[in-house]
Write a protein that holds these residues in place. Structure first.
Motif, PDB file in Angstrom:
ATOM      1  N   HIS A 207      44.101 -11.150  28.494  1.00 38.40           N
ATOM      2  CA  HIS A 207      42.838 -11.357  29.201  1.00 38.40           C
ATOM      3  C   HIS A 207      43.065 -12.218  30.449  1.00 38.40           C
ATOM      4  O   HIS A 207      42.514 -11.941  31.515  1.00 38.40           O
ATOM      5  CB  HIS A 207      41.835 -12.040  28.263  1.00 38.40           C
ATOM      6  N   ILE A 208      43.888 -13.251  30.330  1.00 39.80           N
ATOM      7  CA  ILE A 208      44.189 -14.119  31.469  1.00 39.80           C
ATOM      8  C   ILE A 208      44.982 -13.356  32.520  1.00 39.80           C
ATOM      9  O   ILE A 208      44.814 -13.560  33.735  1.00 39.80           O
ATOM     10  CB  ILE A 208      44.951 -15.371  30.991  1.00 39.80           C
ATOM     11  N   ASP A 209      45.856 -12.449  32.071  1.00 39.64           N
ATOM     12  CA  ASP A 209      46.704 -11.694  32.994  1.00 39.64           C
ATOM     13  C   ASP A 209      45.978 -10.544  33.681  1.00 39.64           C
ATOM     14  O   ASP A 209      46.538  -9.906  34.576  1.00 39.64           O
ATOM     15  CB  ASP A 209      47.919 -11.123  32.246  1.00 39.64           C
ATOM     16  N   LEU A 210      44.724 -10.279  33.279  1.00 33.66           N
ATOM     17  CA  LEU A 210      43.992  -9.138  33.816  1.00 33.66           C
ATOM     18  C   LEU A 210      43.872  -9.226  35.338  1.00 33.66           C
ATOM     19  O   LEU A 210      43.309 -10.183  35.875  1.00 33.66           O
ATOM     20  CB  LEU A 210      42.597  -9.069  33.184  1.00 33.66           C
ATOM     21  N   ASP A 211      44.431  -8.256  36.027  1.00 32.96           N
ATOM     22  CA  ASP A 211      44.391  -8.203  37.502  1.00 32.96           C
ATOM     23  C   ASP A 211      44.998  -9.454  38.150  1.00 32.96           C
ATOM     24  O   ASP A 211      44.647  -9.802  39.293  1.00 32.96           O
ATOM     25  CB  ASP A 211      42.948  -8.025  38.003  1.00 32.96           C
ATOM     26  N   PHE A 212      45.910 -10.116  37.427  1.00 32.52           N
ATOM     27  CA  PHE A 212      46.462 -11.376  37.931  1.00 32.52           C
ATOM     28  C   PHE A 212      47.255 -11.162  39.221  1.00 32.52           C
ATOM     29  O   PHE A 212      47.161 -11.962  40.161  1.00 32.52           O
ATOM     30  CB  PHE A 212      47.346 -12.016  36.858  1.00 32.52           C
ATOM     31  N   GLU A 213      48.044 -10.101  39.275  1.00 31.28           N
ATOM     32  CA  GLU A 213      48.842  -9.840  40.476  1.00 31.28           C
ATOM     33  C   GLU A 213      47.951  -9.595  41.687  1.00 31.28           C
ATOM     34  O   GLU A 213      48.289  -9.975  42.809  1.00 31.28           O
ATOM     35  CB  GLU A 213      49.778  -8.650  40.248  1.00 31.28           C
ATOM     36  N   GLU A 214      46.801  -8.964  41.448  1.00 28.03           N
ATOM     37  CA  GLU A 214      45.840  -8.753  42.532  1.00 28.03           C
ATOM     38  C   GLU A 214      45.315 -10.089  43.058  1.00 28.03           C
ATOM     39  O   GLU A 214      45.157 -10.281  44.267  1.00 28.03           O
ATOM     40  CB  GLU A 214      44.694  -7.889  42.029  1.00 28.03           C
ATOM     41  N   LEU A 215      45.067 -11.023  42.145  1.00 29.93           N
ATOM     42  CA  LEU A 215      44.609 -12.351  42.542  1.00 29.93           C
ATOM     43  C   LEU A 215      45.684 -13.077  43.343  1.00 29.93           C
ATOM     44  O   LEU A 215      45.389 -13.695  44.374  1.00 29.93           O
ATOM     45  CB  LEU A 215      44.232 -13.168  41.306  1.00 29.93           C
ATOM     46  N   LEU A 216      46.936 -13.013  42.876  1.00 26.10           N
ATOM     47  CA  LEU A 216      48.020 -13.668  43.613  1.00 26.10           C
ATOM     48  C   LEU A 216      48.167 -13.078  45.015  1.00 26.10           C
ATOM     49  O   LEU A 216      48.383 -13.814  45.982  1.00 26.10           O
ATOM     50  CB  LEU A 216      49.344 -13.530  42.851  1.00 26.10           C
ATOM     51  N   ALA A 217      48.059 -11.776  45.129  1.00 21.40           N
ATOM     52  CA  ALA A 217      48.158 -11.130  46.443  1.00 21.40           C
ATOM     53  C   ALA A 217      47.035 -11.603  47.357  1.00 21.40           C
ATOM     54  O   ALA A 217      47.253 -11.857  48.557  1.00 21.40           O
ATOM     55  CB  ALA A 217      48.125  -9.615  46.289  1.00 21.40           C
ATOM     56  N   TYR A 218      45.839 -11.752  46.801  1.00 21.55           N
ATOM     57  CA  TYR A 218      44.703 -12.231  47.583  1.00 21.55           C
ATOM     58  C   TYR A 218      44.940 -13.666  48.042  1.00 21.55           C
ATOM     59  O   TYR A 218      44.684 -14.010  49.194  1.00 21.55           O
ATOM     60  CB  TYR A 218      43.438 -12.140  46.738  1.00 21.55           C
ATOM     61  N   ALA A 219      45.463 -14.517  47.131  1.00 21.05           N
ATOM     62  CA  ALA A 219      45.748 -15.908  47.489  1.00 21.05           C
ATOM     63  C   ALA A 219      46.815 -15.978  48.583  1.00 21.05           C
ATOM     64  O   ALA A 219      46.713 -16.788  49.514  1.00 21.05           O
ATOM     65  CB  ALA A 219      46.199 -16.677  46.255  1.00 21.05           C
ATOM     66  N   ARG A 220      47.819 -15.135  48.495  1.00 24.31           N
ATOM     67  CA  ARG A 220      48.869 -15.127  49.529  1.00 24.31           C
ATOM     68  C   ARG A 220      48.304 -14.686  50.869  1.00 24.31           C
ATOM     69  O   ARG A 220      48.720 -15.190  51.921  1.00 24.31           O
ATOM     70  CB  ARG A 220      50.012 -14.205  49.095  1.00 24.31           C
ATOM     71  N   SER A 221      47.347 -13.754  50.845  1.00 23.79           N
ATOM     72  CA  SER A 221      46.736 -13.320  52.104  1.00 23.79           C
ATOM     73  C   SER A 221      45.948 -14.457  52.742  1.00 23.79           C
ATOM     74  O   SER A 221      45.923 -14.594  53.981  1.00 23.79           O
ATOM     75  CB  SER A 221      45.822 -12.102  51.863  1.00 23.79           C
ATOM     76  N   LEU A 222      45.307 -15.303  51.917  1.00 23.02           N
ATOM     77  CA  LEU A 222      44.605 -16.467  52.445  1.00 23.02           C
ATOM     78  C   LEU A 222      45.582 -17.460  53.045  1.00 23.02           C
ATOM     79  O   LEU A 222      45.325 -18.040  54.110  1.00 23.02           O
ATOM     80  CB  LEU A 222      43.787 -17.143  51.335  1.00 23.02           C
ATOM     81  N   GLU A 223      46.712 -17.657  52.380  1.00 23.06           N
ATOM     82  CA  GLU A 223      47.735 -18.570  52.908  1.00 23.06           C
ATOM     83  C   GLU A 223      48.246 -18.070  54.250  1.00 23.06           C
ATOM     84  O   GLU A 223      48.415 -18.849  55.193  1.00 23.06           O
ATOM     85  CB  GLU A 223      48.893 -18.680  51.916  1.00 23.06           C
ATOM     86  N   GLN A 224      48.495 -16.767  54.354  1.00 23.22           N
ATOM     87  CA  GLN A 224      48.996 -16.206  55.609  1.00 23.22           C
ATOM     88  C   GLN A 224      47.972 -16.332  56.720  1.00 23.22           C
ATOM     89  O   GLN A 224      48.307 -16.656  57.857  1.00 23.22           O
ATOM     90  CB  GLN A 224      49.378 -14.740  55.398  1.00 23.22           C
ATOM     91  N   ARG A 225      46.705 -16.107  56.382  1.00 26.80           N
ATOM     92  CA  ARG A 225      45.636 -16.235  57.377  1.00 26.80           C
ATOM     93  C   ARG A 225      45.561 -17.662  57.897  1.00 26.80           C
ATOM     94  O   ARG A 225      45.470 -17.897  59.105  1.00 26.80           O
ATOM     95  CB  ARG A 225      44.298 -15.838  56.754  1.00 26.80           C
ATOM     96  N   ASP A 226      45.606 -18.641  56.965  1.00 26.44           N
ATOM     97  CA  ASP A 226      45.527 -20.040  57.369  1.00 26.44           C
ATOM     98  C   ASP A 226      46.744 -20.444  58.177  1.00 26.44           C
ATOM     99  O   ASP A 226      46.646 -21.218  59.125  1.00 26.44           O
ATOM    100  CB  ASP A 226      45.383 -20.945  56.138  1.00 26.44           C
ATOM    101  N   SER A 227      47.906 -19.911  57.801  1.00 26.35           N
ATOM    102  CA  SER A 227      49.132 -20.231  58.532  1.00 26.35           C
ATOM    103  C   SER A 227      49.070 -19.691  59.960  1.00 26.35           C
ATOM    104  O   SER A 227      49.432 -20.368  60.917  1.00 26.35           O
ATOM    105  CB  SER A 227      50.341 -19.641  57.798  1.00 26.35           C
ATOM    106  N   LYS A 228      48.570 -18.477  60.124  1.00 30.33           N
ATOM    107  CA  LYS A 228      48.446 -17.895  61.457  1.00 30.33           C
ATOM    108  C   LYS A 228      47.422 -18.659  62.284  1.00 30.33           C
ATOM    109  O   LYS A 228      47.600 -18.865  63.486  1.00 30.33           O
ATOM    110  CB  LYS A 228      48.044 -16.429  61.347  1.00 30.33           C
TER     111      LYS A 228
END
Length: 245
Positions: A207-228
């Motif tokens: 249940h915790i792992d449900l769509d977890f990789e999708e969440l990590l990808a979203y978090a990385r996109s936020l990091e990249q946006r903030d970095s840019k």
């Protein structure tokens, strides 16, 4: 960055209501990770003095979803993929341990409370109330920690929940849905009522792992946006800084 508009509060001593409004703004994305809170603007919109607002902000700093930086201000905490990975990894360990401890202590009161909390989650989902859905879902998951009769486990869980509130909200944004499916906890609840502890523990991890990789990808996109954005501030045209306005 997101823009949050706050309705006036009639009673200026109602710190709990200010806390609730700020938390809702954070969980719904009106106030985004890393955004600075414009204290004057928020106080004017809520029609409260800055003293109770500051008290409310300090409470959220203690909860861990705001951070106060000397001489800079108060900000919504930044969220990184590693933060999320760390929290979810700990959540899996805590849930497995809590199920083990609470399993022999389950009684009719436990089952009744489990059903009540599950219904609260489903009602919040039907109402499409993002904040209440997250809060009730965490209360549902928190029952095993409360029932485990281990004060250190419960304290650790309670310290983790504020972070999980933010991450659950990001998870819903990553899925591009205001609230998850109404029956998302159905199997979890039925297994906690059942006789197979191992199956309940396995499902809790899944249940915790449900769509977890999708969440990590979203978090990385936020990091990249903030970095840019930070790079543009240094070397190119300036952007609006996160001031809550």
């Amino acid at each position: 960055m997101g823009k949050a508009d706050f309705a006036p509060i009639a009673d200026t001593t109602r710190r709990a209501e200010i806390v609730a409004l700020l938390r809702r703004a954070i969980l719904t994305g009106q106030l985004e990770p890393g955004q600075k809170l414009n204290e004057l603007r928020i106080a004017e919109q809520m029609r409260v003095s800055r003293a109770p607002l500051r008290e409310a902000m300090r409470e959220l700093v203690q909860e861990g979803i705001l951070t106060s930086i000397p001489y800079a201000g108060t900000f919504v905490i930044d969220v990184t993929a590693k933060d999320i990975d760390d929290a979810y990894s700990l959540n899996k360990v805590l849930d497995e341990f809590a199920i083990e401890l609470s399993w022999p202590l389950r009684d009719q009161c436990f089952f009744d409370e489990l059903g009540r909390r599950h219904e609260a989650v489903k009602q919040a989902t039907r109402d499409r109330d993002t904040t209440r859905q997250i809060e009730t879902a965490l209360q549902l998951h928190g029952l095993i920690h409360e029932w485990a009769d281990n004060s250190v486990l419960l304290e650790t869980w309670q310290r983790l929940t504020s972070r999980l509130q933010m991450y659950f909200a990001l998870h819903q944004r990553a899925r591009n849905e205001p609230v998850p499916a109404e029956d998302i906890h159905e199997t979890y609840v039925q297994l906690l009522k059942g006789a197979d502890m191992g199956a309940a523990q396995r499902h809790a991890r899944e249940h915790i792992d449900l769509d977890f990789e999708e969440l990590l990808a979203y978090a990385r996109s936020l990091e990249q946006r903030d970095s840019k954005g930070a790079k543009a501030d240094r070397f190119g045209p300036t952007r609006n800084r996160p001031d809550g306005s």
